[in-house]
Design an enzyme around this catalytic site. Structure first.
Site, PDB file in Angstrom:
ATOM      1  N   LYS A  32      10.099  43.125  58.026  1.00 23.56           N
ATOM      2  CA  LYS A  32       9.855  41.764  57.539  1.00 23.56           C
ATOM      3  C   LYS A  32      10.943  41.307  56.557  1.00 23.56           C
ATOM      4  O   LYS A  32      11.482  40.203  56.693  1.00 23.56           O
ATOM      5  CB  LYS A  32       8.478  41.716  56.870  1.00 23.56           C
ATOM      6  CG  LYS A  32       8.180  40.456  56.091  1.00 23.56           C
ATOM      7  CD  LYS A  32       6.751  40.471  55.594  1.00 23.56           C
ATOM      8  CE  LYS A  32       6.523  41.535  54.561  1.00 23.56           C
ATOM      9  NZ  LYS A  32       7.089  41.198  53.240  1.00 23.56           N
ATOM     10  N   THR A  33      11.266  42.138  55.577  1.00 24.60           N
ATOM     11  CA  THR A  33      12.273  41.758  54.585  1.00 24.60           C
ATOM     12  C   THR A  33      13.635  41.573  55.239  1.00 24.60           C
ATOM     13  O   THR A  33      14.399  40.669  54.886  1.00 24.60           O
ATOM     14  CB  THR A  33      12.356  42.815  53.462  1.00 24.60           C
ATOM     15  OG1 THR A  33      11.053  43.004  52.897  1.00 24.60           O
ATOM     16  CG2 THR A  33      13.316  42.375  52.368  1.00 24.60           C
ATOM     17  N   ASP A 218       7.251  34.235  51.778  1.00 28.94           N
ATOM     18  CA  ASP A 218       6.875  35.609  52.124  1.00 28.94           C
ATOM     19  C   ASP A 218       5.409  35.849  51.765  1.00 28.94           C
ATOM     20  O   ASP A 218       4.844  35.155  50.915  1.00 28.94           O
ATOM     21  CB  ASP A 218       7.777  36.576  51.359  1.00 28.94           C
ATOM     22  CG  ASP A 218       7.648  38.011  51.851  1.00 28.94           C
ATOM     23  OD1 ASP A 218       7.075  38.225  52.935  1.00 28.94           O
ATOM     24  OD2 ASP A 218       8.126  38.921  51.142  1.00 28.94           O
ATOM     25  N   GLU A 219       4.784  36.842  52.397  1.00 28.55           N
ATOM     26  CA  GLU A 219       3.397  37.244  52.112  1.00 28.55           C
ATOM     27  C   GLU A 219       2.459  36.034  52.129  1.00 28.55           C
ATOM     28  O   GLU A 219       1.637  35.844  51.222  1.00 28.55           O
ATOM     29  CB  GLU A 219       3.313  37.958  50.750  1.00 28.55           C
ATOM     30  CG  GLU A 219       4.210  39.181  50.625  1.00 28.55           C
ATOM     31  CD  GLU A 219       3.744  40.377  51.435  1.00 28.55           C
ATOM     32  OE1 GLU A 219       2.780  40.227  52.220  1.00 28.55           O
ATOM     33  OE2 GLU A 219       4.336  41.464  51.310  1.00 28.55           O
ATOM     34  N   GLN A 249      -3.268  42.233  56.353  1.00 29.01           N
ATOM     35  CA  GLN A 249      -2.945  42.759  55.028  1.00 29.01           C
ATOM     36  C   GLN A 249      -3.354  41.794  53.916  1.00 29.01           C
ATOM     37  O   GLN A 249      -2.828  41.848  52.809  1.00 29.01           O
ATOM     38  CB  GLN A 249      -1.440  43.068  54.940  1.00 29.01           C
ATOM     39  CG  GLN A 249      -0.991  44.143  55.913  1.00 29.01           C
ATOM     40  CD  GLN A 249       0.467  44.509  55.746  1.00 29.01           C
ATOM     41  OE1 GLN A 249       0.886  45.057  54.717  1.00 29.01           O
ATOM     42  NE2 GLN A 249       1.267  44.213  56.754  1.00 29.01           N
ATOM     43  N   ARG A 605       1.057  52.595  54.562  1.00 31.08           N
ATOM     44  CA  ARG A 605       2.117  52.860  53.579  1.00 31.08           C
ATOM     45  C   ARG A 605       2.838  54.164  53.921  1.00 31.08           C
ATOM     46  O   ARG A 605       3.916  54.433  53.381  1.00 31.08           O
ATOM     47  CB  ARG A 605       1.548  53.000  52.154  1.00 31.08           C
ATOM     48  CG  ARG A 605       0.820  51.802  51.568  1.00 31.08           C
ATOM     49  CD  ARG A 605       1.585  50.529  51.657  1.00 31.08           C
ATOM     50  NE  ARG A 605       1.231  49.813  52.879  1.00 31.08           N
ATOM     51  CZ  ARG A 605       1.975  48.859  53.443  1.00 31.08           C
ATOM     52  NH1 ARG A 605       3.125  48.522  52.912  1.00 31.08           N
ATOM     53  NH2 ARG A 605       1.589  48.252  54.545  1.00 31.08           N
TER      54      ARG A 605
END
Length: 723
Positions: A32-33, A218-219, A249, A605
């Protein structure tokens, strides 16, 4: 086109979709980043967009720093004018520049959680309400929820249905008045006031809309109603808004995040292009399949088919211990085994838990066995008393209306100004219709005379002396850089001498010096601007921002804080109904789905190994209970797990269960020490043995280390040698 070279087809599609609204549904570990940074780089280098016309919003300073570092590698020197930061930081910038249009002083201070509670207590006091009957924390939660829905005090009063809501409405109104009198904003205000500014001033909004040709968020699954409205306002002209997120998430409803923002994005933007990022680069196939099995039971989601080219890996270990103590002991022992076998370093491992209260037993076990660890969200650096004191001095220099800071440090160090004197000061200031700080100035102007004043001569002298000192600091702040001002505050306030008189003064002084190191980053800015930027920077730091990933130590962290991080090895403890899922969520279908998302976040994670650990019996928050295994474990097919019981308590062992096993097998040679022996530990350094006691299969030694304090260690695991 080099920017696209190392992207997979879905990532490339996301980067090249630059016109109109775009929704990128990004699974965990899907790059994603990378997509966000490459998309910005593509806009700058390929499309030719001026960086000044790009707005990129993140949720943490850590994410913003990482994004900035990557962008500098991709388009070095081209991102200086890019607007990149958290929602709160960007809104603070907007309000400092244009907030006067709605009556906001550009020098406003940002009140943190402690400041808000202090002001709420003062609000209750002025309304003659008992804080024991009306808990400030509960009122703060209600006000935060209201602000996240753009509900002010007047509207809250209209919608109040219960007696408690009527109380909240009264306190809310008083709280807002005190905030305004202090030229202060709380965190929720930063967002709400920005939206309010744009609603009431279309010409200001139009200026920002024209500037930002491209907006990236983002997010997005973590946005609340105010944040959603803010982005909608800014994207109103060009409509080039790209949001990135994952409904699976979304775990922050307790701080007003609204999952519907991402689920309903297509309703507000029916022409939105949807891109799915489903290839996972982080986890093994076993881990990914286990996580997918857990989350697939949820209904409020957008289905994704996560896949990976990574190796299959090992099954997830489902571990049952007898008690919470044995659970912690097992975790430390298994990490020790992994380290001994060369399969992991301490820094590769993270222990995650649902509630902060679970960390106590874990910390005790790590200390007992001498294994290095770092606790995220212990006492945060910026919450330490001495750090908050120095910041309060600096905030008062910038903004004399800041009553919370004034009351915090007016008698620190002690100047003979007790609570009675402060109450008299507040009452006198009110009678003169002036703020407390102006009342101090009036006392200083009285040249120390107590005539016609409700204070003793000694009190007038103490209060006036404080005012004179602060006025000197204010005057010097106009010509000194940030570090020079910092040093003057510490010197003229007598704070260093004050700390020298405390038992832990040396440690506290080290924290002051650490804060001075932060001030160094602002020393080259013009006087005044450096102070403002410094105070804003320290006010917007979060727990995860301070996580030092270079230290080779096990990370102890809540599941909520772990989102966005990754570790080769993850231990999720407390996998029991009542803990995960939390007992408050079990009877609410919506909350239960969020608990399942929390479990999913924890599992994803991990890169190589996952341990799902539970206790048969647990004492937590004052009560002991036997909990059934977490229902989320039932969602994972048996082919993806291995199960093991590691009960150590012989009196609790059931012969029908798996054979009891010791978490460790201590070596036969246990060294002996005597009180007074000088020893060395590889982590804690040199120290002196305080006591030594043999146990059935081990020995316990208490050592006073020179720099690390007193530690209680087991010699089968602590590497200690005589000096």
């Amino acid at each position: 086109m080099d920017i696209l070279a190392q992207l997979n087809p879905a990532q490339k599609q996301a980067v090249e979709a630059i016109n109109g609204p775009v929704l990128i549904l990004a699974g965990p570990g899907s790059g994603k980043t990378r997509v966000i940074t490459h998309r910005i780089a593509y806009l700058i280098k390929v499309v030719g967009v001026n960086p000044r016309r790009i707005l990129a919003v993140t949720f943490t300073n850590k994410a913003a720093r990482e994004m900035e570092a990557r962008l500098n590698r991709l388009v070095s020197g081209s991102v200086q004018d890019l607007t990149l930061g958290t929602f709160h930081a960007i809104c603070a910038r907007i309000l400092r520049q244009d907030g006067r249009a709605i009556g906001i002083d550009p020098k406003f201070v940002i009140y943190d959680d402690d400041d808000q509670i202090s002001l709420l207590k003062k609000s209750l006091q002025e309304l003659d309400l008992d804080p024991k009957q009306y808990a400030p924390r509960a009122i703060q939660s209600a006000i935060t929820a209201a602000k996240s829905q753009m509900i002010g005090p007047a509207d809250y009063l209209l919608h109040g249905r219960s007696y408690f809501e009527e109380i909240v409405a009264r306190v809310y109104e008083k709280y807002e008045a005190l905030l305004k009198a202090s030229s202060a904003l709380d965190f929720d205000d930063l967002l709400m006031k920005a939206v309010q500014l744009f609603r009431q001033n279309p010409e200001i909004l139009a200026r920002y809309q024209s500037r930002y040709l491209h907006i990236q968020v983002d997010e997005f699954q973590d946005t609340n109603l105010v944040q959603y409205e803010l982005m909608k306002q800014l994207a109103g002209k060009h409509r080039n808004i790209c949001v990135v997120g994952d409904p699976d998430q979304s775990i922050y409803s307790w701080r007003s995040a609204d999952l519907r923002n991402i689920l309903n994005f297509e309703k507000d933007y029916p022409d939105a292009k949807i891109v799915l990022l489903e290839q996972n680069y982080r986890s093994t196939r076993m881990i990914l399949d286990a996580a997918s099995s857990v989350i697939s039971a949820n209904k409020q989601r957008k289905p994704k088919d996560l896949w990976t080219e990574n190796e299959p890996g090992v099954p997830c270990a489902v571990i049952e211990t007898y008690s919470g103590e044995e659970e912690a002991q097992y975790v430390v022992g298994e990490i020790d085994n992994l380290v001994r076998r060369g399969e992991a370093k301490p820094g590769d491992c993270a222990v995650m838990y649902r509630t902060n209260a679970q960390s106590r037993l874990l910390e005790e076990a790590f200390i007992r066995y001498g294994m290095p660890y770092k606790l995220v969200a212990g006492t945060r650096f910026y919450e330490r008393r001495e750090v908050k004191d120095i910041i309060a001095y600096l905030r008062l220099v910038q903004n004399s209306s800041d009553t919370v800071s004034l009351m915090r440090i007016i008698n620190v160090p002690q100047r003979g100004i007790g609570q009675r004197s402060l109450d008299e000061l507040t009452a006198w200031a009110r009678s003169q219709s002036v703020p407390e700080y102006r009342a101090l100035q009036l006392l200083a102007e009285s040249k120390g005379s107590a005539a016609d004043l409700p204070f003793s001569q000694r009190t007038v002298k103490a209060l006036a002396g404080f005012a004179v000192m602060m006025e000197k600091l204010v005057e010097k702040s106009r010509v000194l850089n940030m570090v020079e001002l910092f040093d003057l505050v510490v010197e003229i306030s007598g704070y260093k001498q004050y700390l020298a008189g405390l038992m832990d003064g040396e440690e506290r002084w080290e924290n002051v010096l650490e804060l001075r190191g932060v001030a160094q980053d602002y020393r080259d800015r013009p006087s005044g601007e450096g102070l403002s930027a410094f105070l804003e920077g320290v006010a917007l730091v979060s727990d995860v921002d301070s996580l030092d990933e270079k230290i080779d130590a096990v990370t102890l962290i809540t599941l909520h804080q772990a989102k966005g991080l990754e570790f080769p090895v993850v231990f999720m403890v407390g996998m029991e109904d009542g803990i995960l899922p939390h007992f408050k969520s079990i009877d609410d279908p919506g909350q239960l789905e969020e608990e399942r998302r929390l479990c999913y976040v924890g599992i994803t994670r991990a890169e190589k190994r996952v341990y799902l650990v539970r206790a048969f019996r647990r004492q937590l928050m004052g009560s002991s209970a036997v909990n059934r295994p977490s229902r989320f474990l039932e969602d994972i097919p048996s082919r993806l797990t291995t199960s093991q019981s590691v009960w150590e308590s012989e009196d609790a062992w059931d012969s029908s269960a798996a054979p009891a096993q010791k978490p460790f097998a201590p070596p036969a040679d246990i060294p002996e020490f005597r009180p007074g022996d000088h020893v060395r530990h590889e982590q804690f350094g040199e120290g002196v043995v305080v006591s030594y006691q043999k146990t059935r299969a081990d020995a316990e030694v208490v050592v006073a280390f020179d720099g690390a304090g007193v530690k209680r260690l087991l010699l089968s695991f602590a590497k200690i040698e005589k000096v």
